[in-house]
Design a protein around this motif. Structure first.
Motif, PDB file in Angstrom:
ATOM      1  N   SER A  90       0.869  -1.161   0.000  1.00 47.72           N
ATOM      2  CA  SER A  90       0.000   0.000   0.000  1.00 47.72           C
ATOM      3  C   SER A  90       0.908   1.212   0.000  1.00 47.72           C
ATOM      4  O   SER A  90       2.130   1.091   0.101  1.00 47.72           O
ATOM      5  N   GLU A  91       0.307   2.387  -0.106  1.00 50.10           N
ATOM      6  CA  GLU A  91       1.143   3.590  -0.110  1.00 50.10           C
ATOM      7  C   GLU A  91       1.931   3.712   1.186  1.00 50.10           C
ATOM      8  O   GLU A  91       3.119   4.061   1.180  1.00 50.10           O
ATOM      9  N   LEU A  92       1.285   3.402   2.290  1.00 50.90           N
ATOM     10  CA  LEU A  92       1.974   3.496   3.573  1.00 50.90           C
ATOM     11  C   LEU A  92       3.089   2.465   3.679  1.00 50.90           C
ATOM     12  O   LEU A  92       4.215   2.785   4.080  1.00 50.90           O
ATOM     13  N   ARG A  93       2.779   1.204   3.316  1.00 49.60           N
ATOM     14  CA  ARG A  93       3.808   0.162   3.399  1.00 49.60           C
ATOM     15  C   ARG A  93       4.957   0.460   2.444  1.00 49.60           C
ATOM     16  O   ARG A  93       6.124   0.245   2.770  1.00 49.60           O
ATOM     17  N   GLN A  94       4.643   0.949   1.253  1.00 47.36           N
ATOM     18  CA  GLN A  94       5.697   1.309   0.316  1.00 47.36           C
ATOM     19  C   GLN A  94       6.540   2.447   0.877  1.00 47.36           C
ATOM     20  O   GLN A  94       7.757   2.484   0.700  1.00 47.36           O
ATOM     21  N   GLY A  95       5.883   3.383   1.577  1.00 42.83           N
ATOM     22  CA  GLY A  95       6.615   4.483   2.186  1.00 42.83           C
ATOM     23  C   GLY A  95       7.557   4.002   3.274  1.00 42.83           C
ATOM     24  O   GLY A  95       8.717   4.441   3.350  1.00 42.83           O
ATOM     25  N   ILE A  96       7.079   3.085   4.122  1.00 40.05           N
ATOM     26  CA  ILE A  96       7.932   2.520   5.170  1.00 40.05           C
ATOM     27  C   ILE A  96       9.113   1.790   4.547  1.00 40.05           C
ATOM     28  O   ILE A  96      10.262   1.914   5.003  1.00 40.05           O
ATOM     29  N   ASP A  97       8.858   1.019   3.478  1.00 40.98           N
ATOM     30  CA  ASP A  97       9.946   0.312   2.790  1.00 40.98           C
ATOM     31  C   ASP A  97      10.972   1.294   2.232  1.00 40.98           C
ATOM     32  O   ASP A  97      12.180   1.058   2.293  1.00 40.98           O
ATOM     33  N   ALA A  98      10.485   2.402   1.657  1.00 41.65           N
ATOM     34  CA  ALA A  98      11.404   3.407   1.102  1.00 41.65           C
ATOM     35  C   ALA A  98      12.277   4.010   2.199  1.00 41.65           C
ATOM     36  O   ALA A  98      13.490   4.227   2.014  1.00 41.65           O
ATOM     37  N   ILE A  99      11.668   4.284   3.348  1.00 43.81           N
ATOM     38  CA  ILE A  99      12.431   4.839   4.467  1.00 43.81           C
ATOM     39  C   ILE A  99      13.456   3.837   4.970  1.00 43.81           C
ATOM     40  O   ILE A  99      14.609   4.185   5.266  1.00 43.81           O
ATOM     41  N   LEU A 100      13.074   2.555   5.052  1.00 41.37           N
ATOM     42  CA  LEU A 100      14.009   1.531   5.511  1.00 41.37           C
ATOM     43  C   LEU A 100      15.164   1.355   4.521  1.00 41.37           C
ATOM     44  O   LEU A 100      16.317   1.112   4.923  1.00 41.37           O
ATOM     45  N   LYS A 101      14.901   1.477   3.220  1.00 40.45           N
ATOM     46  CA  LYS A 101      15.978   1.410   2.238  1.00 40.45           C
ATOM     47  C   LYS A 101      16.934   2.580   2.411  1.00 40.45           C
ATOM     48  O   LYS A 101      18.158   2.436   2.312  1.00 40.45           O
TER      49      LYS A 101
END
Length: 792
Positions: free
Chosen positions: A204-215
């Motif tokens: 989702s947009e939120l999960r993708q955002g969290i993944d981007a931050i973790l990267k």
């Protein structure tokens, strides 16, 4: 359980198929098993990293320095408990919300669960029923299926004996029986129903955002971590134990140990809280969709009004005979094997005929044509439907007058053509207007008022007569204007979108128009929630950003919705929307805190490494920093109410806050460390004093980041920040605590430098908060607008 002339399987045949495993067994509704949940929450990447560092610290014999290891236990226990709670909630609700097909066994009809269907079962379907397994039609009575979920083609497909039906399709009109030919994983669309209530953290947009931050964090961690290890192990006159401790003290705060945990926990708690209100979350990203809703499209019947209707009055047309009217109605009731809500209301007043006329043709009701009917040998062709569709002139005007009072009106007329003929109904002779009484839901007005107060627009989209819909919505205060008759909406896309976005109430809307309306609202940037309970709502529910189905609605409607209100309470929707806002808004706050910590830890380690200095902090220092600048506050913030509507740009806003705040903390800490310690080798006492002053500057600045991120300030949030400052002051000033945490405040000059640097850091954080808000065009609020309402 009722008698049925069709035989179906016998009990012995069912038992044999069960023993052979020919049962419609699908994957577990809630995804992972208990064992998988435990393993997934224990053996995480973060836990492995912390465990390795914990083992290294334990090797030094400094047990107290390994307190950060409790994070491993806490992360695992909290994650396991919350997911198991969510699993139990979903399993309980999914049993209520799933499709329950009717099968014929031993000549009797049985309603069973989806998973109890066996190969060769004879399954009965009617309007709104979902096809749960693949099969072959063995008998059909004007049966039409919508297979759009499988083929993308929205036009209903007629089915006759011998035709194949696929799981995932649903019945639009008519009735039929089909033989189960493929069950379980062999069925064409088994995964559609298997995924319906699965607890998964899908993209989702939120999960993708969290993944981007973790990267982003991972990109920082690798080079800085390697530099830190190399520098700390090349310090002169330092024991290997001290090297390990200072290396660990630099690396531990770089690990975002709570970000993923709190995100998953917030989602799981959202599922549990909604479950307590009998709202089944069938797709976890629906929690996110709830927070972004800006328009709610509500149907009238079953949503704003109660499902049950009663026949209030029969108005004769042109002196028609009352006795003949009631006789025709009794024959129509008897001839309809799958009565809809309107026919059920008529049947409540007019009993089915005992001496039935021979039926030579039937036309089931569909939302597209707005009428149903039956042709009887020697007794004519009779239709029952919308007066404004079937008639004109004085009859239509009279129906309009009655409908303007909020009641539903049907026309009974004799047709010139057989009802299932291509040119039906032909010429009509009106006989009577049937007035159906509808009751408003007692909580509908309050619910609509809530949405208005939350800046969520409400649009009523109904297939009923526009005047009737307008009367109901005026009673509820949706709009003072007359309802728009959707038959007069322009075909041109641009004009259609303008009309939909400009209006509030629409009547005589076809299923295809509902779908176009959702698209028209989305084209203007709206996040659309669509509510419904009937087959005519399915297409719009599928296309909406968030589909909300009523529990008593058709199985097809429930299968495509992301949220199912199992108790049919429209008043649950405000709680659903509020829960979504709470989850998403709080995750954004928490993400800013964790990103800030990682940025300042990595930047400080980089600066210290480049200068060839030992790390200023021990693992125990970073443990206490995390207590009240991130750990406990983040946990509490993730659970708190939050009524602000979510906006796109999660990653941008998080980075815009976390990076500058992190750089400020790192700069303040490094300058303090450099000023109080200096370069080169120093005594152990000065090293401890410099570390103490640096820790004070870091805590003061990081705590103010918490204060800024937690705005607007409610009393409890201010108390949380104030308690953190008081707690840290006690640690520094109370000698036993200072000794335990390896702190020394005896160097007045060093502590003075640390306090001044901390105040400067707090000021820089405050200024940055205002400047970045102005750049983004936001209007930051320090205090809540309505503290009495918002803090509860």
């Amino acid at each position: 359980m009722t008698d049925d002339p069709h035989g179906g399987l016998t009990s012995d045949e069912v038992a044999q198929r069960v023993s052979e495993g020919k049962v419609n067994i699908l994957p577990a509704r809630s995804g992972r098993s208990t064992g998988q949940i435990v393993r997934a929450n224990v053996f995480t990447r973060v836990n492995v990293m912390l465990f390795i560092l914990f083992v290294l610290v334990m090797a030094t014999g400094q047990v107290t320095q390994g307190l950060f290891g409790t994070l491993i236990i806490a992360n695992s226990i909290i994650g396991i408990i919350q997911e198991l709670r969510a699993k139990r909630t979903l399993d309980r609700l999914a049993v209520v919300g799933e499709a329950h097909p009717t099968v014929i066994r031993d000549g009797l009809r049985h309603t069973i669960s989806r998973d109890e269907v066996v190969l060769d079962d004879l399954i009965v379907v009617g309007p709104g029923d979902q096809v749960v397994v693949d099969g072959e039609v063995v008998w059909a009575d004007y049966l039409e299926l919508d297979e759009s979920m499988l083929t993308g083609e929205a036009d209903p497909e007629p089915k006759v004996m011998g035709d194949e039906v696929l799981s995932g399709a649903f019945v639009v009109s008519g009735t039929g029986y089909y033989r189960a030919r493929k069950v379980g994983a062999d069925a064409y669309a088994a995964q559609i129903t298997a995924q319906a209530a699965r607890f998964t953290l899908v993209r989702s947009e939120l999960r993708q955002g969290i993944d981007a931050i973790l990267k982003f964090i991972s990109f920082i961690l690798v080079p800085v971590g390697l530099l830190t290890i190399w520098v700390q192990f090349n310090q002169d006159d330092t024991t290997w134990r001290e090297m390990v401790l200072r290396m660990t003290g630099a690396l531990v705060p770089m690990v975002p140990e709570g970000l993923v945990l709190l995100t998953s926990m917030a989602f799981a708690l959202g599922v549990i809280r909604l479950g307590r209100r009998n709202a089944l979350v069938q797709e976890l990203p629906a929690i996110e969709g709830l927070a972004r809703v800006s328009v709610v499209c509500a149907d009238k019947t079953g949503t704003l009004t109660q499902n049950a209707m009663t026949l209030g009055e029969i108005v004769q047309v042109d002196g028609a005979d009352q006795e003949q009217i009631r006789e025709v109605l009794s024959q129509l009731v008897a001839a309809d094997p799958t009565p809809n809500a309107s026919m059920q209301a008529i049947a409540g007043d007019v009993a089915p005929a005992r001496d039935r006329w021979q039926v030579i043709g039937r036309a089931p009701f569909t939302s597209a044509k707005k009428w149903s009917g039956a042709s009887f040998a020697g007794h004519g062709n009779w239709v029952l439907g919308a007066p404004d569709v079937l008639a004109g002139g004085a009859v239509a005007r009279r129906a309009e007058e009655i409908g303007a009072t909020g009641r539903r009106v049907l026309l009974l007329a004799e047709a010139s053509a057989v009802v299932d003929a291509p040119d039906s109904p032909g010429d009509l002779s009106p006989m009577a207007l049937l007035v159906l009484e509808q009751l408003l839901r007692p909580d509908a007005g309050e619910t609509l008022e809530y949405f208005r107060g939350q800046d969520v627009a409400v649009k009523v989209i109904s297939g009923d007569n526009a005047a009737s819909v307008g009367a109901v919505t005026r009673q509820l205060g949706v709009s003072t204007e007359d309802a728009v008759d959707a038959r007069g909406l322009p075909d041109d896309d641009t004009a259609f979108r303008a009309a939909v976005n400009g209006g509030s109430v629409f009547g005589r809307v076809t299923p295809q128009q509902k779908r176009r309306m959702v698209d028209a609202l989305q084209s203007e940037g709206h996040a659309v929630a669509m509510t419904g309970d009937g087959v005519n709502d399915v297409l719009a529910l599928k296309d909406a950003d968030l589909g909300v189905a009523m529990g008593s609605g058709s199985p097809a409607t429930r299968s495509v919705a992301q949220i199912v209100l199992l108790d049919d309470r429209f008043a649950t929707l405000p709680h659903v929307v509020a829960e979504g806002r709470r989850v998403i808004g709080n995750i954004e706050r928490v993400a800013k805190l964790f990103l800030t910590k990682t940025v300042y830890a990595a930047t400080l380690a980089l600066l210290v490494g480049v200068m060839g200095l030992p790390s200023p902090f021990l693992p125990l220092h970073m443990t206490i920093v995390g207590w009240f600048t991130i750990g406990i506050p983040a946990f509490l913030l993730s659970l708190a109410p939050n009524r602000e509507r979510a906006r796109p740009g999660f990653v941008r806003r998080t980075l815009a806050a976390g990076i500058p705040f992190g750089l400020i903390i790192a700069t303040v800490s490094f300058v303090t460390y450099l000023v109080t310690r200096g370069l080169g080798d120093v005594s152990d006492a000065l090293q401890v004093q410099a570390s103490t002053a640096t820790l004070a500057a870091l805590i003061m600045t990081a705590s103010w980041v918490l204060a800024v991120v937690s705005r607007p300030w409610f009393v409890w949030r201010l108390a949380l920040v104030g308690f953190g400052y008081a707690f840290y002051a006690a640690i520094f000033l109370w000698e036993p605590a200072a000794t335990f945490f390896h702190l020394d405040i005896s160097n007045t000059a060093a502590m003075g430098a640390g306090l001044v640097a901390g105040l400067a850091g707090m000021g820089a954080v405050e200024l940055t908060w205002w400047v970045t808000a102005m750049i983004r065009g936001d209007r930051p609020r320090v205090l809540p607008q309505r503290p009495a309402a918002a803090n509860r």
